[in-house]
Design a protein around this motif. Structure first.
Motif, PDB file in Angstrom:
ATOM      1  N   ARG A  25       3.360  12.928  -0.209  1.00 13.47           N
ATOM      2  CA  ARG A  25       4.787  12.836  -0.494  1.00 13.47           C
ATOM      3  C   ARG A  25       5.095  13.669  -1.726  1.00 13.47           C
ATOM      4  O   ARG A  25       4.276  13.771  -2.644  1.00 13.47           O
ATOM      5  N   TYR A  26       6.289  14.262  -1.737  1.00 13.05           N
ATOM      6  CA  TYR A  26       6.634  15.176  -2.821  1.00 13.05           C
ATOM      7  C   TYR A  26       8.143  15.152  -3.024  1.00 13.05           C
ATOM      8  O   TYR A  26       8.909  15.168  -2.057  1.00 13.05           O
ATOM      9  N   GLU A  27       8.580  15.105  -4.273  1.00  9.56           N
ATOM     10  CA  GLU A  27      10.004  15.151  -4.588  1.00  9.56           C
ATOM     11  C   GLU A  27      10.234  15.999  -5.816  1.00  9.56           C
ATOM     12  O   GLU A  27       9.375  16.097  -6.692  1.00  9.56           O
ATOM     13  N   GLU A  28      11.408  16.617  -5.860  1.00  7.05           N
ATOM     14  CA  GLU A  28      11.834  17.393  -7.022  1.00  7.05           C
ATOM     15  C   GLU A  28      13.136  16.822  -7.546  1.00  7.05           C
ATOM     16  O   GLU A  28      13.935  16.269  -6.779  1.00  7.05           O
ATOM     17  N   TYR A  29      13.349  16.967  -8.844  1.00  9.52           N
ATOM     18  CA  TYR A  29      14.620  16.550  -9.430  1.00  9.52           C
ATOM     19  C   TYR A  29      15.466  17.796  -9.614  1.00  9.52           C
ATOM     20  O   TYR A  29      15.213  18.620 -10.486  1.00  9.52           O
ATOM     21  N   VAL A  30      16.458  17.929  -8.744  1.00  6.19           N
ATOM     22  CA  VAL A  30      17.290  19.125  -8.750  1.00  6.19           C
ATOM     23  C   VAL A  30      18.660  18.767  -9.298  1.00  6.19           C
ATOM     24  O   VAL A  30      19.396  17.978  -8.696  1.00  6.19           O
ATOM     25  N   SER A  31      18.996  19.335 -10.446  1.00  3.66           N
ATOM     26  CA  SER A  31      20.326  19.137 -11.017  1.00  3.66           C
ATOM     27  C   SER A  31      21.254  20.176 -10.418  1.00  3.66           C
ATOM     28  O   SER A  31      20.991  21.376 -10.472  1.00  3.66           O
ATOM     29  N   LYS A  32      22.329  19.724  -9.813  1.00  4.49           N
ATOM     30  CA  LYS A  32      23.205  20.625  -9.077  1.00  4.49           C
ATOM     31  C   LYS A  32      24.658  20.314  -9.382  1.00  4.49           C
ATOM     32  O   LYS A  32      25.042  19.156  -9.509  1.00  4.49           O
ATOM     33  N   ALA A  33      25.467  21.373  -9.495  1.00  2.40           N
ATOM     34  CA  ALA A  33      26.890  21.182  -9.720  1.00  2.40           C
ATOM     35  C   ALA A  33      27.506  20.505  -8.498  1.00  2.40           C
ATOM     36  O   ALA A  33      27.126  20.767  -7.371  1.00  2.40           O
ATOM     37  N   GLY A  34      28.485  19.631  -8.743  1.00  2.00           N
ATOM     38  CA  GLY A  34      29.128  18.930  -7.648  1.00  2.00           C
ATOM     39  C   GLY A  34      28.689  17.482  -7.599  1.00  2.00           C
ATOM     40  O   GLY A  34      27.740  17.078  -8.275  1.00  2.00           O
ATOM     41  N   PRO A  35      29.367  16.665  -6.805  1.00  2.00           N
ATOM     42  CA  PRO A  35      29.037  15.239  -6.728  1.00  2.00           C
ATOM     43  C   PRO A  35      27.651  15.009  -6.136  1.00  2.00           C
ATOM     44  O   PRO A  35      27.327  15.539  -5.081  1.00  2.00           O
ATOM     45  N   MET A  36      26.847  14.218  -6.831  1.00  2.00           N
ATOM     46  CA  MET A  36      25.484  13.946  -6.398  1.00  2.00           C
ATOM     47  C   MET A  36      25.376  12.519  -5.871  1.00  2.00           C
ATOM     48  O   MET A  36      26.115  11.621  -6.301  1.00  2.00           O
ATOM     49  N   PRO A  37      24.469  12.277  -4.920  1.00  2.00           N
ATOM     50  CA  PRO A  37      24.293  10.929  -4.381  1.00  2.00           C
ATOM     51  C   PRO A  37      24.019   9.911  -5.481  1.00  2.00           C
ATOM     52  O   PRO A  37      23.202  10.138  -6.364  1.00  2.00           O
ATOM     53  N   GLY A  38      24.721   8.783  -5.414  1.00  2.35           N
ATOM     54  CA  GLY A  38      24.577   7.740  -6.414  1.00  2.35           C
ATOM     55  C   GLY A  38      25.675   7.746  -7.462  1.00  2.35           C
ATOM     56  O   GLY A  38      25.905   6.729  -8.126  1.00  2.35           O
ATOM     57  N   SER A  39      26.356   8.871  -7.634  1.00  3.33           N
ATOM     58  CA  SER A  39      27.438   8.946  -8.613  1.00  3.33           C
ATOM     59  C   SER A  39      28.626   8.106  -8.155  1.00  3.33           C
ATOM     60  O   SER A  39      28.942   8.042  -6.966  1.00  3.33           O
ATOM     61  N   VAL A  40      29.294   7.450  -9.111  1.00  2.00           N
ATOM     62  CA  VAL A  40      30.457   6.619  -8.821  1.00  2.00           C
ATOM     63  C   VAL A  40      31.699   7.289  -9.412  1.00  2.00           C
ATOM     64  O   VAL A  40      31.700   7.689 -10.580  1.00  2.00           O
ATOM     65  N   TYR A  41      32.737   7.411  -8.598  1.00  2.00           N
ATOM     66  CA  TYR A  41      33.974   8.076  -9.019  1.00  2.00           C
ATOM     67  C   TYR A  41      35.177   7.199  -8.734  1.00  2.00           C
ATOM     68  O   TYR A  41      35.153   6.320  -7.855  1.00  2.00           O
ATOM     69  N   GLN A  42      36.254   7.469  -9.482  1.00  2.00           N
ATOM     70  CA  GLN A  42      37.583   7.057  -9.049  1.00  2.00           C
ATOM     71  C   GLN A  42      38.252   8.324  -8.535  1.00  2.00           C
ATOM     72  O   GLN A  42      38.548   9.238  -9.307  1.00  2.00           O
ATOM     73  N   GLY A  43      38.422   8.407  -7.231  1.00  2.00           N
ATOM     74  CA  GLY A  43      38.982   9.602  -6.621  1.00  2.00           C
ATOM     75  C   GLY A  43      40.397   9.380  -6.149  1.00  2.00           C
ATOM     76  O   GLY A  43      40.870   8.244  -6.034  1.00  2.00           O
TER      77      GLY A  43
END
Length: 463
Positions: A25-43
Motif C-alpha cells: 500500500r502506498y499514499e502521497e500527501y498532495v497539496s492542491k489548490a481547490g476544495p479538498m476532501p474533508g474540508s468543510v465550507y459554508q457555500g
C-alpha cells in the motif's frame, strides 16, 4: 511482518506499507489548490439543476461544486430544499477532476481520535470492528451524548477508551464545530482538509487490530506527533538498509502499462477519463491441464496483481476487469470474493463489485479520496492516446500542403521531417515535380512526423 515507512522529508510526503518485504500500500500527501476532501465550507447556492435533483454551490475556490438532494440530511420529498442564494453548510466528498467540480455532502463529519461529531446527521453508529457487547455499550452511551440534530460515530479505538475520555473528546469536538458554524458569515471555509499527520493516522488505523508485529520507520521527533500505538516498534529512517524496503521502485508500479506476474500471467492497464480497464492474459501460465482449472488459477493470480495495482495507484471511481473466460459459476464467485478480500485487506476504502458476466467482465467502483502526484503528462505528439497518424495518412496531409503552396505561388519551402517520413514521401512521389524550391532537415524520432518551418514567395538568393 509489517513495516511502515513515513517519509516526510520530501516535497511530496509519502507513506508505504510493506508486508514481508513487499510493498502492499502506498499514499502521497498532495497539496492542491481547490476544495479538498474533508474540508468543510459554508457555500452559496448558485444554480439549481432540477434535472439532476441537485444544485451547484460556490465555495469561494475552484469551480462550482455539486450537491445532490439525497446527500442533504432530512431532505423531504418534493422540490429542492434550498433556493439560489441560500447559504449551506457542506463537506467536500470528492475533489475536482478536470472540468468537473467537487462533489459535496450535507453530512458533515468533525473527526477526532476516538469519535466523529456529526452536527446535522442525527444518528448514532460505531465501527464494525468492535465486538457486539462493545457496540451495545457505545451506542447506549452515544444516545446520551447527542441532542437535536446531532449524531456521533465511534471509531474502533473508542472501545478501549474510558467514558471520561470519550466525553472529553466529544465536548472538544462539539465546541469547536459549533463555534465555527455559529460564527460563519458568507462563503467561507470552516475546516481545512486533513493534514499529513491526520493522513498517517488514517493510513495506520486499518492496521490497529491486525495480528503480528509492526515496525514504523520515521524521524524520531515525529513519532509522538503521529500518535501511533506504543506497542509498535519504532526505528529511525537512517536504520533502513540501503536497497531494503526502498520506495525507489514505486515508479514501476505507478507508470508501467503492462505487468507480468506469477507464472507469466500478464495484466495490461489502460486509464481513461471515464474508467480504468484491466485486461488479463494467461501468458505462459499452464499450471493445470484442465482448461477450466487453468482459467481459474490464472484469474486468481491476476486478481491479486490487480488489487495491488489499484491500491498503489490510488485508482478510484469505475474500473472494469476482463478476466480469462470461466464456464463454472462457482469459480466466478470464488474469484470475485478473492479479489474483494485482496483489495480490502490493507485498505478500508469502500469498494463495490458486480458479478463476472458471461463474457468474463467484472465491474466495480472504489471510493475516491483525493488526488495523487501527477507523474506523467500527455505526449505532445499523440496527445496521450498512445497512437500517432500512420505515415500514409501524414503523406496525404503533406501532399495537400504542398498543393496549397503551389496554388499560392510560393517559391521556397523549408520543412523538418523524420527519416521514416522522408522515405515514405520519396517512395510515393514518383515523377512529381514541385514548382518551388524544397529544403528539408532530418530530425530524430522513430515515428512519422513532418513540420513546415519556413514558407516564402521569394527564393533565398532573391531576398
Amino acid at each position: 511482518m509489517r513495516e511502515i515507512i513515513i517519509d516526510d522529508k520530501r516535497r511530496v510526503p509519502r507513506i508505504g506499507l510493506f508486508v514481508d518485504g513487499q510493498l502492499e500500500r502506498y499514499e502521497e500527501y498532495v497539496s492542491k489548490a481547490g476544495p479538498m476532501p474533508g474540508s468543510v465550507y459554508q457555500g452559496r447556492v448558485s444554480t439549481l439543476a432540477p434535472q439532476l435533483d441537485a444544485a451547484f454551490l460556490q465555495l469561494g475556490v475552484g469551480t462550482p461544486a455539486l450537491l445532490h438532494k439525497r446527500d442533504i440530511p432530512g431532505a423531504k420529498k418534493g422540490g429542492f430544499p434550498y433556493r439560489e442564494g441560500d447559504l449551506v453548510f457542506v463537506q467536500v466528498e470528492q475533489p475536482e477532476r478536470g472540468n468537473k467540480g467537487a462533489k459535496l455532502t450535507g453530512h458533515i463529519e468533525w473527526g477526532g481520535e476516538l469519535l466523529v461529531y456529526l452536527p446535522f446527521s442525527k444518528y448514532v453508529a460505531c465501527s464494525k470492528k468492535v465486538t457486539q457487547k462493545e457496540r451495545e455499550q457505545l451506542l447506549k452511551f452515544g444516545t446520551c451524548l447527542v441532542e437535536g440534530t446531532e449524531g456521533v460515530l465511534f471509531r474502533t479505538a473508542a472501545a478501549k477508551a474510558t467514558r471520561d475520555e470519550l466525553q472529553t473528546e466529544w465536548d472538544l469536538l462539539r465546541d469547536e464545530a459549533q463555534a465555527k458554524i455559529q460564527s460563519a458569515t458568507g462563503v467561507t471555509c470552516l475546516k481545512e482538509a486533513q493534514t499529513f499527520q491526520e493522513q498517517v493516522q488514517s493510513f495506520c488505523s486499518h492496521l490497529l487490530n491486525k495480528e503480528g508485529s509492526t515496525t514504523v520507520y520515521a524521524s524520531p521527533a515525529r513519532f509522538n506527533l503521529y500518535k501511533l500505538p506504543q506497542s509498535w516498534n519504532r526505528e529511525r529512517m537512517s536504520s533502513l538498509v540501503r536497497g531494503r524496503l526502498s520506495l525507489a521502485d514505486i515508479d514501476y508500479w505507478l507508470q508501467e502499462r503492462v505487468f507480468v506476474g506469477e507464472d507469466g500471467v500478464k495484466v495490461t492497464i489502460d486509464e481513461t477519463e471515464a474508467m480504468t480497464v484491466f485486461d488479463v492474459d494467461s501468458g505462459k501460465s499452464h499450471t493445470s491441464r484442465v482448461a477450466s482449472r487453468a482459467a481459474f488459477e490464472t484469474n486468481k493470480k491476476a486478481a491479486n496483481l490487480i488489487a495491488r495495482l489499484i491500491r498503489l495507484r490510488n485508482i478510484s471511481g469505475l474500473f472494469v476487469i476482463d478476466f480469462v473466460n470461466m464456464d463454472i459459476p462457482t469459480n466466478k464467485r470464488d474469484v470475485t470474493k478473492y479479489f474483494f478480500e485482496e483489495l480490502t485487506k490493507w485498505d478500508s476504502r469502500a469498494v463495490q463489485l458486480g458479478t463476472i458476466s458471461p463474457f468474463g467482465v467484472l465491474e466495480g467502483t472504489r471510493k475516491r479520496i483525493g488526488p495523487t502526484e501527477q507523474r506523467t503528462q500527455a505526449c505532445a505528439v499523440c496527445q496521450g492516446s498512445g497512437r500517432v497518424p500512420s505515415a500514409n495518412v501524414q503523406l496525404e496531409e503533406l501532399n495537400d500542403t504542398f498543393a496549397q503552396f503551389s496554388r499560392e505561388d510560393m517559391a521556397y519551402v523549408k520543412i523538418e521531417w523524420t527519416e521514416v517520413m522522408k522515405k515514405t514521401w520519396e517512395q510515393h512521389k514518383h515523377d512529381m515535380s514541385l514548382p518551388f524550391e524544397l529544403q528539408s532537415r532530418i530530425v530524430e524520432g522513430d515515428n512519422p512526423f513532418w513540420s513546415v518551418r519556413e514558407v516564402s514567395a521569394y527564393r533565398p538568393e532573391n531576398r
